[in-house]
Enzyme design. Structure first.
Site, PDB file in Angstrom:
ATOM      1  N   GLU A 127       0.662  -1.312  -0.005  1.00  0.00           N
ATOM      2  CA  GLU A 127      -0.173  -0.256   0.067  1.00  0.00           C
ATOM      3  C   GLU A 127       0.933   1.440  -0.121  1.00  0.00           C
ATOM      4  O   GLU A 127       0.568   2.058   0.810  1.00  0.00           O
ATOM      5  CB  GLU A 127      -0.883   0.113   1.078  1.00  0.00           C
ATOM      6  CG  GLU A 127      -2.023  -0.984   1.145  1.00  0.00           C
ATOM      7  CD  GLU A 127      -2.942  -1.169   2.170  1.00  0.00           C
ATOM      8  OE1 GLU A 127      -2.743  -0.266   3.229  1.00  0.00           O
ATOM      9  OE2 GLU A 127      -3.744  -1.942   2.391  1.00  0.00           O
ATOM     10  N   ASN A 169       2.136  -5.135  -3.357  1.00  0.00           N
ATOM     11  CA  ASN A 169       0.594  -5.322  -2.845  1.00  0.00           C
ATOM     12  C   ASN A 169       0.031  -4.208  -2.562  1.00  0.00           C
ATOM     13  O   ASN A 169       0.507  -3.199  -1.963  1.00  0.00           O
ATOM     14  CB  ASN A 169       0.818  -6.246  -1.679  1.00  0.00           C
ATOM     15  CG  ASN A 169      -0.400  -6.944  -1.441  1.00  0.00           C
ATOM     16  OD1 ASN A 169      -1.112  -7.543  -2.101  1.00  0.00           O
ATOM     17  ND2 ASN A 169      -1.357  -7.025  -0.177  1.00  0.00           N
ATOM     18  N   HIS A 205     -10.254  -6.282  -2.271  1.00  0.00           N
ATOM     19  CA  HIS A 205     -11.169  -6.117  -1.183  1.00  0.00           C
ATOM     20  C   HIS A 205     -12.310  -5.410  -1.908  1.00  0.00           C
ATOM     21  O   HIS A 205     -12.116  -4.178  -2.181  1.00  0.00           O
ATOM     22  CB  HIS A 205     -10.695  -5.236   0.086  1.00  0.00           C
ATOM     23  CG  HIS A 205      -9.618  -5.848   0.850  1.00  0.00           C
ATOM     24  ND1 HIS A 205      -9.960  -7.014   1.586  1.00  0.00           N
ATOM     25  CD2 HIS A 205      -8.445  -5.473   0.955  1.00  0.00           C
ATOM     26  CE1 HIS A 205      -8.847  -7.262   2.160  1.00  0.00           C
ATOM     27  NE2 HIS A 205      -7.737  -6.429   2.041  1.00  0.00           N
ATOM     28  N   GLU A 232      -5.817 -10.787  -1.148  1.00  0.00           N
ATOM     29  CA  GLU A 232      -6.853 -10.438   0.164  1.00  0.00           C
ATOM     30  C   GLU A 232      -8.452 -10.524  -0.316  1.00  0.00           C
ATOM     31  O   GLU A 232      -9.022  -9.681   0.141  1.00  0.00           O
ATOM     32  CB  GLU A 232      -6.153  -9.175   0.621  1.00  0.00           C
ATOM     33  CG  GLU A 232      -4.969  -9.081   1.076  1.00  0.00           C
ATOM     34  CD  GLU A 232      -4.333  -7.963   1.995  1.00  0.00           C
ATOM     35  OE1 GLU A 232      -5.570  -7.235   2.537  1.00  0.00           O
ATOM     36  OE2 GLU A 232      -3.223  -7.545   1.920  1.00  0.00           O
ATOM     37  N   ASP A 234     -11.894 -10.545  -0.812  1.00  0.00           N
ATOM     38  CA  ASP A 234     -13.253 -10.478   0.120  1.00  0.00           C
ATOM     39  C   ASP A 234     -14.253  -9.502  -0.557  1.00  0.00           C
ATOM     40  O   ASP A 234     -13.818  -8.484  -1.190  1.00  0.00           O
ATOM     41  CB  ASP A 234     -13.355 -10.391   1.507  1.00  0.00           C
ATOM     42  CG  ASP A 234     -12.548  -8.965   1.777  1.00  0.00           C
ATOM     43  OD1 ASP A 234     -12.320  -8.200   0.998  1.00  0.00           O
ATOM     44  OD2 ASP A 234     -12.058  -8.759   3.015  1.00  0.00           O
TER      45      ASP A 234
HETATM   46  C1  XIL Z   1      -6.037  -6.114   8.516  1.00  0.00           C
HETATM   47  C2  XIL Z   1      -6.299  -7.322   9.600  1.00  0.00           C
HETATM   48  O1  XIL Z   1      -7.381  -8.182   9.010  1.00  0.00           O
HETATM   49  C3  XIL Z   1      -7.035  -6.905  10.715  1.00  0.00           C
HETATM   50  O2  XIL Z   1      -7.028  -7.940  11.643  1.00  0.00           O
HETATM   51  C4  XIL Z   1      -6.003  -5.764  11.496  1.00  0.00           C
HETATM   52  O3  XIL Z   1      -6.526  -5.262  12.570  1.00  0.00           O
HETATM   53  C5  XIL Z   1      -5.729  -4.599  10.397  1.00  0.00           C
HETATM   54  O4  XIL Z   1      -5.173  -5.308   9.007  1.00  0.00           O
HETATM   55  N1  XIL Z   1      -4.830  -4.683   3.782  1.00  0.00           N
HETATM   56  C6  XIL Z   1      -3.745  -5.396   4.370  1.00  0.00           C
HETATM   57  C7  XIL Z   1      -4.159  -6.303   5.309  1.00  0.00           C
HETATM   58  O5  XIL Z   1      -2.974  -5.503   3.526  1.00  0.00           O
HETATM   59  O6  XIL Z   1      -2.830  -6.388   6.199  1.00  0.00           O
HETATM   60  C8  XIL Z   1      -5.097  -5.567   6.612  1.00  0.00           C
HETATM   61  O7  XIL Z   1      -5.364  -6.706   7.345  1.00  0.00           O
HETATM   62  C9  XIL Z   1      -6.308  -5.429   5.449  1.00  0.00           C
HETATM   63  C10 XIL Z   1      -6.288  -4.573   4.525  1.00  0.00           C
END
Ligand code: XIL
Length: 298
Positions: A127, A169, A205, A232, A234
């Site tokens: 990020e 990422n 996401h 990641e 969802d």
């Molecule tokens: C999130 C976790 O799922 C949570 O448990 C934590 O509190 C915050 O981070 N992008 C990412 C992940 O790269 O590391 C994040 O994970 C979600 C967003």
């Protein structure tokens, strides 16, 4: 195949999930993980605040637990993440300049060395690009150490663990937009100058729909000569959830350099997204329609 991992493996891919170490002792959670997935990502355990809570004092217990679980079940591990503007330890949050740059590179070297030989792919940097139309870098303490901080991190990671694939990422990079194009230009530049980068992770996401150019976006990165991974995934629950999951899965399967998909949690109750119910298993551990839709698309 009859499970996500086995079906993906038949096509030369992995299908993984993000897990927190403490849930591996929850028997319902562990039985789903062990049955369905052949790749694990530590949800928080390899982040900077977890691995170096005090400067120069490294703690690997949570990450080691997840790696041991993965190894004993024949699963790959995605390392997540060496450098990120969030979840930094307090001591690093307060640093700047050369001191921060040196601390950050030392962190990359130490953690990648600890896990050398055990990680399929590292999210070396997470990020680092800004949202919106600029296509440029996100402001952060790391960015303020100089624009070359990302390539310095990738070079340090390669030196520490030459066998791991090294990924950049990010999120909101799921279609062709200013942010994904900024990253595309960085990857193209890295490839042209020999900066070691092997893969780009698309967090994915997602809300209720998938950008129409999702596959085309993955393809343009693959065409630069890097692997692409959905890291990641969802997707907000709603009437389109199963369809959207299938669309993402089909996009990956259509691209030979898309090497695997990771969902960010197992049951809806495990999700970081509260009440979005964005995962493949419901709160009782039952398969959702989205699960069947992914399995059929693999
Ligand atoms: C999130 C976790 O799922 C949570 O448990 C934590 O509190 C915050 O981070 N992008 C990412 C992940 O790269 O590391 C994040 O994970 C979600 C967003």
């Amino acid at each position: 195949g009859t499970t996500l991992g086995a079906s993906a493996a038949e096509k030369g891919r992995y299908f993984g999930a993000a897990v927190p170490a403490f849930k591996l002792s929850d028997s319902q959670f562990a039985s789903i993980v062990n049955r369905e997935f052949n790749q694990l990502t530590p949800e928080n355990e390899m982040k900077w605040d977890a691995t170096e809570p005090q400067q120069g004092r490294f703690t690997y217990s949570g990450g080691d637990q997840i790696v041991a679980h993965a190894q004993s079940h024949g699963m790959l591990v995605r390392g997540h993440t060496l450098l990120w503007y969030q979840q930094q330890p307090g001591w690093a949050q307060g640093m700047s300049g050369t001191a921060l740059r040196n601390a950050a590179i030392n962190h990359v070297t130490q953690v990648a060395t600890h896990y050398r030989g055990k990680i399929y792919a590292w999210d070396v940097v997470n990020e680092a690009f800004a949202d919106g139309g600029s296509g440029g870098r996100r402001d952060s303490n790391l960015q303020r150490t100089g624009n070359d901080w990302i390539e310095a991190a990738f070079r340090a990671a390669r030196a520490a663990d030459p066998g791991a694939k090294l990924c950049y990422n990010d999120y909101n990079t799921d279609g062709i937009n200013a942010k994904s194009t900024g990253i595309y230009n960085m990857v193209r530049d890295f490839k042209s100058r020999g900066v070691p980068i092997d893969c780009v992770g698309f967090q994915s996401h997602l809300g209720t729909s998938v950008p129409g150019d999702y596959q085309a976006n993955l393809q343009r990165f693959a065409d630069l000569g890097v692997d692409v991974q959905i890291t990641e995934l969802d997707i907000t629950q709603g009437s389109n959830q199963a369809n959207a999951y299938a669309q993402v899965t089909r996009a990956c399967m259509a691209i030979p350099r898309c090497t695997g998909i990771t969902v960010w949690g197992v049951r809806d109750s495990d999700s970081w997204r509260g009440n979005d119910n964005p995962l493949l298993f419901d709160r009782s551990g039952n398969k959702k329609a989205a699960y069947t839709s992914v399995l059929n698309a693999l």
